[in-house]
Design a protein around this motif. Structure first.
Motif, mmCIF file in Angstrom:
data_model
loop_
_atom_site.group_PDB
_atom_site.id
_atom_site.type_symbol
_atom_site.label_atom_id
_atom_site.label_comp_id
_atom_site.label_asym_id
_atom_site.label_seq_id
_atom_site.Cartn_x
_atom_site.Cartn_y
_atom_site.Cartn_z
ATOM 1 N N TYR A 188 -8.362 7.177 -0.179
ATOM 2 C CA TYR A 188 -7.546 7.277 1.028
ATOM 3 C C TYR A 188 -8.327 6.680 2.191
ATOM 4 O O TYR A 188 -9.313 7.248 2.651
ATOM 5 C CB TYR A 188 -7.175 8.737 1.302
ATOM 6 N N ARG A 189 -7.862 5.545 2.673
ATOM 7 C CA ARG A 189 -8.599 4.807 3.695
ATOM 8 C C ARG A 189 -8.204 5.207 5.110
ATOM 9 O O ARG A 189 -8.836 4.772 6.071
ATOM 10 C CB ARG A 189 -8.400 3.304 3.495
ATOM 11 N N THR B 182 -0.812 -1.493 -4.228
ATOM 12 C CA THR B 182 -2.020 -2.319 -4.121
ATOM 13 C C THR B 182 -3.284 -1.535 -4.420
ATOM 14 O O THR B 182 -4.362 -2.129 -4.512
ATOM 15 C CB THR B 182 -2.148 -2.896 -2.701
ATOM 16 N N THR C 69 -13.567 5.687 7.498
ATOM 17 C CA THR C 69 -12.167 6.051 7.285
ATOM 18 C C THR C 69 -11.437 6.022 8.625
ATOM 19 O O THR C 69 -11.967 6.496 9.635
ATOM 20 C CB THR C 69 -12.064 7.455 6.666
ATOM 21 N N PRO D 26 0.847 -1.198 0.000
ATOM 22 C CA PRO D 26 0.000 0.000 0.000
ATOM 23 C C PRO D 26 0.881 1.246 0.000
ATOM 24 O O PRO D 26 2.117 1.148 0.072
ATOM 25 C CB PRO D 26 -0.788 -0.130 1.301
ATOM 26 N N LEU E 291 -4.326 0.918 6.131
ATOM 27 C CA LEU E 291 -3.544 0.370 5.012
ATOM 28 C C LEU E 291 -3.587 -1.155 4.977
ATOM 29 O O LEU E 291 -3.062 -1.771 4.035
ATOM 30 C CB LEU E 291 -2.085 0.833 5.130
ATOM 31 N N GLY E 292 -4.165 -1.754 6.001
ATOM 32 C CA GLY E 292 -4.233 -3.209 6.048
ATOM 33 C C GLY E 292 -2.937 -3.867 6.459
ATOM 34 O O GLY E 292 -2.696 -5.044 6.151
ATOM 35 N N ILE F 108 -4.355 0.606 -2.256
ATOM 36 C CA ILE F 108 -4.796 1.016 -0.917
ATOM 37 C C ILE F 108 -3.873 2.131 -0.442
ATOM 38 O O ILE F 108 -2.651 1.990 -0.458
ATOM 39 C CB ILE F 108 -4.752 -0.175 0.058
ATOM 40 N N ASN F 109 -4.461 3.242 0.006
ATOM 41 C CA ASN F 109 -3.670 4.426 0.338
ATOM 42 C C ASN F 109 -4.083 5.040 1.665
ATOM 43 O O ASN F 109 -5.230 4.908 2.103
ATOM 44 C CB ASN F 109 -3.841 5.494 -0.749
ATOM 45 N N ASP G 9 1.288 3.569 -8.254
ATOM 46 C CA ASP G 9 0.923 2.165 -8.129
ATOM 47 C C ASP G 9 1.572 1.317 -9.218
ATOM 48 O O ASP G 9 2.054 0.209 -8.960
ATOM 49 C CB ASP G 9 -0.594 2.005 -8.176
#
Length: 357
Positions: A205-206, A179, A264, A94, A355-356, A181-182, A173
């Motif tokens: 943007y998570r 990925t 978020t 990410p 971001l996981g 994911i940001n 990316d």
């Protein structure tokens, strides 16, 4: 032979996507051969954005930094972007975007000449073992990283929301095995911009990290703050969102649209402006200079006294909406990089969750 296998592999991937109807961005093969330098791989792999924004150059910078030159089609000019690639190039990663403050991190196009995440904090070292691509864009002084309604005679065309939501992410990316994911974080001027950018492109943007920022921008206090910041760089605030009565101010105020941020991961921090442990002659960035210390205590103290009030106001808003978020108003601390370095570290669990990681 290796080239043929890669071509076949890509062709099969596209056929599979067509057959199953998968939508969304296709991330470039993240695997980087050990003998291929990161800048070379970036130039080979980078794909242009849909509007034609593109990577113009990539070079090895100091340490593990890769210095990019990215052309923004929306703004009609190019900007330096520093990337700290994720440590394991064999796996996708990410991306964390770190925005700078009022001067955009540089005034000459050379990031090492100004105050920013790479020159004033240990972000490079702290994030070195995290499987995340770190991206630091430079430029956008006094722009609030927004799309302005009109070109400014001094600051030029400002389309930073477009750059940071539609142009730069697909380039990063594809060039660095992202990925999709940001997360995004930043201090001061960027402390409100990170919210607007998350709202401008839902799901992009998570996670958000906001340090010493005033997020509410359309009430009289917020408008005065925005106008002052833009004026410090000789810009005309009317070119951003128009006069104070224009609906664009409310449309771009994250405080008023906080409900849309539900889901978020959010971290918000500020000092109170009272002198703290880092506000000394031997504090970070002071280097024994009494004048610098006085400026940090007076101007930096006043600014974080204001942002502390803004932060508490935003916290009340999130409580009203029953939206979970982490808020930290430190009992002391001024508007300065030493505290923002701590804020990045303290916010990392929140950013990592988004971001996981």
């Amino acid at each position: 032979m290796q080239h043929v296998r890669r071509t076949v592999r890509i062709a099969v991937l596209f056929v599979a996507i067509a057959l199953v109807g998968v939508s969304g961005p296709v991330i470039a093969d993240p695997v980087i051969a050990a003998d291929v330098p990161r800048p070379v791989h970036a130039m080979r792999s980078a794909q242009p954005a849909a509007n034609g924004a593109r990577l113009l150059a990539a070079a090895q910078g100091p340490g593990r930094i890769v210095d990019l030159t990215v052309h923004s089609e929306a703004m009609g000019r190019s900007f330096p972007v520093a990337v700290l690639p994720a440590p394991d190039s064999s796996r996708p990663a990410p991306t964390l975007y770190l925005l700078n403050g009022v001067d955009g991190g540089t005034e000459t196009g050379i990031w090492s000449d100004r105050h920013n995440w790479l020159t004033r904090t240990d972000a490079e070292r702290f994030l070195a073992d995290k499987q995340v691509n770190v991206v630091v864009p430079f430029g956008g002084a006094a722009s609030f990283f927004a799309d302005w309604r009109a070109d400014d005679p001094v600051l030029g065309r400002q389309s930073w929301a477009t750059f940071l939501t539609r142009e730069l992410p697909p380039i990063i990316d594809s060039a660095f095995g992202g990925t999709g994911i940001n997360a995004i974080a930043g201090p001061s001027m960027a402390g409100s911009a990170v919210f607007r950018l998350a709202l401008a492109a839902p799901g992009l943007y998570r996670a958000i990290g906001s340090y010493s920022g005033c997020v509410r921008t359309s009430d009289p206090t917020g408008q005065a703050m925005v106008n002052t910041v833009v004026a410090t760089r000789q810009g005309d605030p009317l070119n951003m969102w128009g006069p104070s009565t224009d609906p664009a101010w409310a449309a771009n105020d994250p405080y008023l649209h906080a409900a849309d941020l539900r889901g978020t991961a959010i971290y918000v921090a500020s000092g109170t402006g009272l002198p703290g442990a880092l506000d000394t002659l031997d504090g970070p960035g002071i280097d024994g200079n009494a004048k610098t210390l006085i400026d940090q205590l007076v101007i930096g103290g006043m600014l974080d006294a204001i942002t502390a009030s803004c932060t508490r106001q935003l916290q009340d808003r999130f409580r009203e909406l029953n939206i979970p978020a982490v808020f930290e108003v430190r009992p002391t601390g001024t508007h300065s990089w030493g505290y923002w370095q701590r804020d990045l570290r303290d916010s990392w669990p929140t950013l990592a969750a988004g971001l996981g990681l």
